[in-house]
Write a protein that holds these residues in place. Structure first.
Motif, PDB file in Angstrom:
ATOM      1  N   ARG A  18      -0.040  -4.068  -7.082  1.00 37.38           N
ATOM      2  CA  ARG A  18      -0.540  -3.854  -5.635  1.00 37.38           C
ATOM      3  C   ARG A  18       0.331  -4.630  -4.659  1.00 37.38           C
ATOM      4  NH1 ARG A  18      -5.048  -0.724  -4.440  1.00 37.38           N
ATOM      5  NH2 ARG A  18      -5.488   0.401  -6.406  1.00 37.38           N
ATOM      6  N   ALA A  19       0.961  -5.587  -5.079  1.00 40.80           N
ATOM      7  CA  ALA A  19       1.819  -6.545  -4.031  1.00 40.80           C
ATOM      8  C   ALA A  19       2.900  -5.535  -3.710  1.00 40.80           C
ATOM      9  CB  ALA A  19       2.475  -7.793  -4.775  1.00 40.80           C
ATOM     10  N   SER A  20       3.478  -4.434  -4.725  1.00 45.39           N
ATOM     11  CA  SER A  20       4.621  -3.749  -4.138  1.00 45.39           C
ATOM     12  C   SER A  20       4.246  -2.561  -3.290  1.00 45.39           C
ATOM     13  CB  SER A  20       5.133  -3.091  -5.441  1.00 45.39           C
ATOM     14  OG  SER A  20       4.305  -2.229  -6.345  1.00 45.39           O
ATOM     15  N   LEU A  21       3.080  -2.292  -3.501  1.00 48.29           N
ATOM     16  CA  LEU A  21       2.184  -1.265  -2.472  1.00 48.29           C
ATOM     17  C   LEU A  21       2.197  -1.897  -1.200  1.00 48.29           C
ATOM     18  CD1 LEU A  21       1.000   1.672  -2.235  1.00 48.29           C
ATOM     19  CD2 LEU A  21      -0.946   0.666  -2.816  1.00 48.29           C
ATOM     20  N   HIS A  22       1.680  -3.098  -1.271  1.00 52.02           N
ATOM     21  CA  HIS A  22       1.372  -3.894   0.064  1.00 52.02           C
ATOM     22  C   HIS A  22       2.811  -4.024   0.749  1.00 52.02           C
ATOM     23  CE1 HIS A  22       0.071  -7.585   2.487  1.00 52.02           C
ATOM     24  NE2 HIS A  22       1.463  -7.623   2.298  1.00 52.02           N
ATOM     25  N   GLU A  23       3.942  -4.268   0.035  1.00 51.17           N
ATOM     26  CA  GLU A  23       4.964  -4.402   0.696  1.00 51.17           C
ATOM     27  C   GLU A  23       5.649  -3.104   1.191  1.00 51.17           C
ATOM     28  OE1 GLU A  23       6.235  -7.097   1.796  1.00 51.17           O
ATOM     29  OE2 GLU A  23       4.669  -8.175   0.777  1.00 51.17           O
ATOM     30  N   ALA A  24       5.414  -2.077   0.578  1.00 50.38           N
ATOM     31  CA  ALA A  24       5.613  -0.789   1.073  1.00 50.38           C
ATOM     32  C   ALA A  24       5.141  -0.485   2.294  1.00 50.38           C
ATOM     33  CB  ALA A  24       5.731   0.432   0.037  1.00 50.38           C
ATOM     34  N   ILE A  25       3.978  -0.726   2.577  1.00 51.03           N
ATOM     35  CA  ILE A  25       3.239  -0.592   3.599  1.00 51.03           C
ATOM     36  C   ILE A  25       3.648  -1.134   4.901  1.00 51.03           C
ATOM     37  CG2 ILE A  25       0.993  -0.611   4.912  1.00 51.03           C
ATOM     38  CD1 ILE A  25      -0.328   0.004   2.213  1.00 51.03           C
ATOM     39  N   HIS A  26       4.108  -2.341   4.656  1.00 56.39           N
ATOM     40  CA  HIS A  26       5.124  -3.196   5.820  1.00 56.39           C
ATOM     41  C   HIS A  26       6.047  -2.138   6.263  1.00 56.39           C
ATOM     42  CE1 HIS A  26       2.670  -6.852   6.117  1.00 56.39           C
ATOM     43  NE2 HIS A  26       3.075  -7.043   4.908  1.00 56.39           N
ATOM     44  N   ALA A  27       6.879  -1.605   5.278  1.00 61.82           N
ATOM     45  CA  ALA A  27       8.116  -0.725   5.552  1.00 61.82           C
ATOM     46  C   ALA A  27       7.582   0.475   6.275  1.00 61.82           C
ATOM     47  CB  ALA A  27       8.847  -0.462   4.320  1.00 61.82           C
ATOM     48  N   LEU A  28       6.593   0.931   6.139  1.00 63.42           N
ATOM     49  CA  LEU A  28       6.049   2.195   6.805  1.00 63.42           C
ATOM     50  C   LEU A  28       5.299   1.880   8.199  1.00 63.42           C
ATOM     51  CD1 LEU A  28       6.289   3.697   3.976  1.00 63.42           C
ATOM     52  CD2 LEU A  28       4.272   4.791   4.494  1.00 63.42           C
ATOM     53  N   GLY A  29       5.258   0.757   8.456  1.00 58.62           N
ATOM     54  CA  GLY A  29       4.790   0.543   9.787  1.00 58.62           C
ATOM     55  C   GLY A  29       3.847  -0.666  10.191  1.00 58.62           C
ATOM     56  N   LEU A  77      -6.016  -4.425   0.943  1.00 60.43           N
ATOM     57  CA  LEU A  77      -4.676  -4.745   0.428  1.00 60.43           C
ATOM     58  C   LEU A  77      -3.652  -5.329   1.389  1.00 60.43           C
ATOM     59  CD1 LEU A  77      -2.337  -3.762  -1.563  1.00 60.43           C
ATOM     60  CD2 LEU A  77      -2.543  -1.599  -0.280  1.00 60.43           C
ATOM     61  N   MET A  78      -4.015  -5.317   2.545  1.00 62.06           N
ATOM     62  CA  MET A  78      -3.151  -5.478   3.531  1.00 62.06           C
ATOM     63  C   MET A  78      -3.349  -6.945   4.329  1.00 62.06           C
ATOM     64  SD  MET A  78      -0.603  -3.810   3.331  1.00 62.06           S
ATOM     65  CE  MET A  78       0.343  -4.480   4.414  1.00 62.06           C
ATOM     66  N   ILE A  79      -4.294  -8.117   3.493  1.00 61.91           N
ATOM     67  CA  ILE A  79      -4.334  -9.319   3.645  1.00 61.91           C
ATOM     68  C   ILE A  79      -2.932  -9.935   3.367  1.00 61.91           C
ATOM     69  CG2 ILE A  79      -6.623  -9.213   3.688  1.00 61.91           C
ATOM     70  CD1 ILE A  79      -6.361 -11.208   1.032  1.00 61.91           C
ATOM     71  N   GLY A  80      -2.463 -11.288   3.552  1.00 64.89           N
ATOM     72  CA  GLY A  80      -1.294 -12.000   3.312  1.00 64.89           C
ATOM     73  C   GLY A  80      -1.529 -12.658   1.980  1.00 64.89           C
ATOM     74  N   TYR A  81      -2.337 -12.328   0.983  1.00 63.94           N
ATOM     75  CA  TYR A  81      -2.376 -13.057  -0.338  1.00 63.94           C
ATOM     76  C   TYR A  81      -2.924 -11.842  -1.140  1.00 63.94           C
ATOM     77  CZ  TYR A  81      -4.452 -15.945  -3.780  1.00 63.94           C
ATOM     78  OH  TYR A  81      -4.786 -16.680  -4.985  1.00 63.94           O
ATOM     79  N   GLY A  82      -2.041 -11.955  -2.494  1.00 60.41           N
ATOM     80  CA  GLY A  82      -2.058 -11.016  -3.360  1.00 60.41           C
ATOM     81  C   GLY A  82      -3.006 -11.142  -4.501  1.00 60.41           C
ATOM     82  N   GLN A  83      -4.054  -9.967  -4.455  1.00 57.30           N
ATOM     83  CA  GLN A  83      -5.120 -10.207  -5.671  1.00 57.30           C
ATOM     84  C   GLN A  83      -4.818  -9.053  -6.642  1.00 57.30           C
ATOM     85  OE1 GLN A  83      -8.683 -12.207  -3.782  1.00 57.30           O
ATOM     86  NE2 GLN A  83      -7.575 -11.011  -2.156  1.00 57.30           N
ATOM     87  N   ALA A  84      -5.624  -9.067  -7.573  1.00 56.76           N
ATOM     88  CA  ALA A  84      -5.603  -8.024  -8.804  1.00 56.76           C
ATOM     89  C   ALA A  84      -6.418  -6.686  -8.171  1.00 56.76           C
ATOM     90  CB  ALA A  84      -6.353  -8.661 -10.054  1.00 56.76           C
ATOM     91  N   VAL A  85      -7.484  -7.179  -7.413  1.00 53.61           N
ATOM     92  CA  VAL A  85      -8.491  -6.121  -6.834  1.00 53.61           C
ATOM     93  C   VAL A  85      -8.078  -6.061  -5.497  1.00 53.61           C
ATOM     94  CG1 VAL A  85     -10.605  -5.134  -6.303  1.00 53.61           C
ATOM     95  CG2 VAL A  85     -10.059  -6.175  -8.589  1.00 53.61           C
ATOM     96  N   ALA A  86      -7.334  -5.009  -4.895  1.00 51.20           N
ATOM     97  CA  ALA A  86      -7.038  -5.038  -3.586  1.00 51.20           C
ATOM     98  C   ALA A  86      -7.134  -3.543  -3.029  1.00 51.20           C
ATOM     99  CB  ALA A  86      -5.561  -5.933  -3.391  1.00 51.20           C
TER     100      ALA A  86
END
Length: 681
Positions: free
Chosen positions: A289-300, A390-399
């Motif tokens: 989920r953290a990898s997906l979170h970061e990719a969303i930053h790259a999208l905008g 998903l887009m809070i600044g803290y990673g979790q298993a359910v996001a």
């Protein structure tokens, strides 16, 4: 004697210089002849004409680049959470590099006019460029134990450890599982309106992107809508799973179209072993989920890009403040007064979703994070009230990737939306009202199951019912900030800490075996009849045969039949109406409240378009954003996120050696004369 052709050519050149010089000096008209918007149509026609000359002058375009001023969007993020490299086609003068291997300020490229590409609306396609996913092509990547590498993130040298090595197994994990997970998720929800094959772009430069120095090459075009460069070198902090940023922006509508993501080998290397992956499901989901979170930053999803969002209603950037800030004032239970700045995002659909979610028409927008570093503040949803999104600044298993984040991406004007019925539900704080969302947390406004409790370390379902957790508070050595004090004692607060403003709610802790996620099939049951899996959720039941007995949380399979919740106990299904007690075999279930049933999804009031926004040009006309690509479909580099380069001066000159070039704007009448001369020649 001059021939007729030579005479006409001489007269043409005199006219060209005279007309251009006069136009450049003219101040009598309210027209900015030096603006790119005025010059672009003339330049496009001019370039096409030049390229049609069989033996004539080959024009060159020069663009201004900021020197050595490249900056990562999320360079201080606390939780920064296969395709071949496009071939270099030699359009740039490679000999024009400086000692550091970077291109000098003025790099040239040959004009390469292509036919206007066919534009369609289609699911977004992410191309992952894995050229630098190798210890042989990326100098910060660890190849062997004991190797010294520089961590670009912190500008420090580290010694490579076994867990830092980029092995073939880790490369396979990233390319076969992590990256396809990212791309398939985006393809399922986002569309773009643009060419199926991105046109050749005049950008090939060694540049910083996310503090990574490598050659970004989109000069040959690519068969996708977004190119993301991938690396996997040490970050130096085990809690940082990955980080990502946008690198290049579309000149037509400022949509990011190239970016970079770095995967932390220290975090992901163990999961290259599939057996380890299966036995550590909670951690694996957190990292994925953290990898997906970061990719969303790259999208905008970045506050630095909010000002470039396009209002679908006008086709222009928003003319209202979509990022309002307020100064909240209050008093803590201890009597200490405080004032704290709060920031919100108030684009149309984000505003609608957040007001519906909390059942609060007073919401000024969706609150953004005001804790953490520069890259965390304002570039994430506020963790205290959105908790698991998903887009809070803290990673979790359910996001969950919820409609809230999808609404932000939609309101950027860069993406359309599809398959919204598959968006993951946002449950924390659902229908809890204005006081819950806007006031400081406490026992009065957070008095709901899974939230505030009078009993420390009591096991309970988490607020979203994804897990069995505990609500725990502690006494800290120093007084907490006044706005984060929720007890009379100034140094008492939740163990979830500053990230959640020391607010109290039931949560999973890694070091407590009595807390666990219901999806994790490796979990050992702590209550009779517990079942774990993707369809399981936490629900309370009474310890004995009486409804006066103690409530026990347990994971059980549940389903929704329409808007009715059903719970499975010993393989038999029982309807569970909101707030009612239901006998299910040998136990009595305590059914969740209506707002926690999870059977009524949070939807947009109007179905969003599956198209990108249409951008209005300077004459007020509405044109397809991706068609308005500028000169030869050109794009501008995102060298510094705070100082995006605008192609506000395009210079046509016969030489690249001149330090001070005259600015010549070629009007349409001269273009016509050029065409006439071409005919004569």
């Amino acid at each position: 004697m001059f021939s007729l052709k030579q005479l006409l050519l001489l007269l043409f050149n005199v006219y060209l210089l005279n007309s251009s010089f006069c136009r450049a000096l003219s101040n009598s008209q309210n027209i900015d002849y030096h603006s790119i918007d005025y010059a672009r149509p003339f330049l496009e026609e001019y370039i096409k004409t030049l390229n049609s000359l069989a033996n004539g002058y080959k024009g060159e375009i020069y663009t201004e680049f900021l020197e050595n001023n490249h900056k990562c969007i999320h360079d201080h993020i606390k939780h920064q959470h296969s395709n071949d490299l496009l071939n270099i086609n030699g359009q740039f003068d490679i000999s024009n590099k400086n000692k550091e291997g970077q291109f000098n300020k003025r790099d040239t490229m040959s004009v390469n006019v292509r036919k206007q590409p066919i534009v369609t609306t289609h699911p977004i396609r992410i191309m992952f460029n894995t050229t630098y996913l190798s210890p042989n092509t990326e100098k910060s990547t660890c190849k062997f134990v004991g190797q010294k590498v520089r961590i670009n993130f912190s500008n420090t040298m580290v010694t490579c450890r076994p867990q830092d090595i980029l092995t073939n197994e880790l490369i396979a994990l990233i390319t076969n599982i992590v990256l396809p997970f990212i791309s398939s998720t985006f393809e399922n929800f986002l569309t773009v309106t643009g060419p199926l094959y991105y046109p050749e772009q005049p950008f090939l430069q060694t540049a910083f992107c996310g503090r990574e120095l490598f050659t970004i090459d989109v000069s040959n075009g690519f068969n996708a809508d977004y190119m993301m460069y991938v690396t996997a070198h040490p970050i130096g902090v085990a809690s940082v799973n990955a980080y990502a940023t946008a690198c290049l922006l579309d000149q037509g509508n400022n949509r990011p179209y190239a970016g970079h993501i770095n995967i932390n080998p220290e975090v992901f290397s163990a999961f290259a072993n599939l057996q380890y992956q299966r036995t550590h499901q909670t951690k694996w989901q957190l990292f994925l989920r953290a990898s997906l979170h970061e990719a969303i930053h790259a999208l905008g999803f970045s506050d630095d890009l909010f000002k470039y969002f396009i209002d679908r209603r006008t086709g222009r950037t928003y003319n209202t403040n979509i990022n309002p800030m307020t100064l909240a004032r209050g008093a803590a239970p201890s009597g200490s007064s405080y004032k704290v700045q709060r920031s919100f995002l108030a684009t149309p659909n984000v505003l609608e979703i957040v007001r519906t979610h909390f059942d609060c028409d007073k919401m000024p927008g969706a609150e953004l994070e005001n804790n953490g570093g520069d890259g965390t503040r304002n570039s994430h949803w506020k963790a205290t009230i959105f908790n698991t999104e998903l887009m809070i600044g803290y990673g979790q298993a359910v996001a969950p990737l919820s409609n809230l984040t999808l609404a932000l991406l939609y309101d950027s004007g860069w993406y359309g939306l599809i398959n919204l019925d598959q968006a993951e539900p946002l449950r924390f704080g659902r229908a809890k009202g204005c006081s819950f969302a806007l006031d400081s947390c406490g026992p009065s406004n957070w008095n709901y199951p899974g939230y505030w409790t009078d009993i420390n370390n009591q096991r309970a379902c988490t607020p979203t019912r994804d897990a069995v957790g505990v609500a725990s508070w502690a006494t800290y050595q120093q007084a907490l900030p006044s706005h984060q004090q929720h007890w009379r004692e100034k140094n008492v607060g939740s163990q979830r800490g500053d990230t959640f403003d020391y607010c109290l709610f039931s949560s999973v802790y890694d070091n407590l075996d009595s807390t666990y996620y219901c999806f994790d099939t490796n979990t050992k049951p702590m209550s009779a009849g517990e079942v774990f899996g993707k369809d399981s959720a936490c629900i309370l039941h009474f310890e004995g045969q009486s409804s006066k007995d103690k409530l026990i949380p347990a994971c059980r399979v549940q389903r929704c039949i329409g808007t009715t919740l059903e719970v499975q106990v010993n393989e038999k299904w029982y309807k569970c109406p909101p707030g009612e007690k239901v006998r299910a075999g040998d136990i009595i279930l305590m059914c969740p409240d209506a707002t926690d049933q999870h059977c009524v999804p949070l939807r947009f009031s109007d179905t969003p378009s599956n198209h990108s926004a249409k951008k209005a040009d300077n004459r007020g006309l509405s044109i397809d954003t991706e068609i308005n690509l500028g000169i030869d479909g050109s794009f501008e580099p995102l060298n510094n996120i705070n100082n995006l380069i605008s192609l506000d001066k395009v210079l046509l000159t016969p030489s690249s050696s001149s330090a001070n070039r005259s600015q010549i704007i070629i009007p349409l009448d001269i273009i016509i004369l050029i065409s006439f001369m071409v005919f004569l020649l």
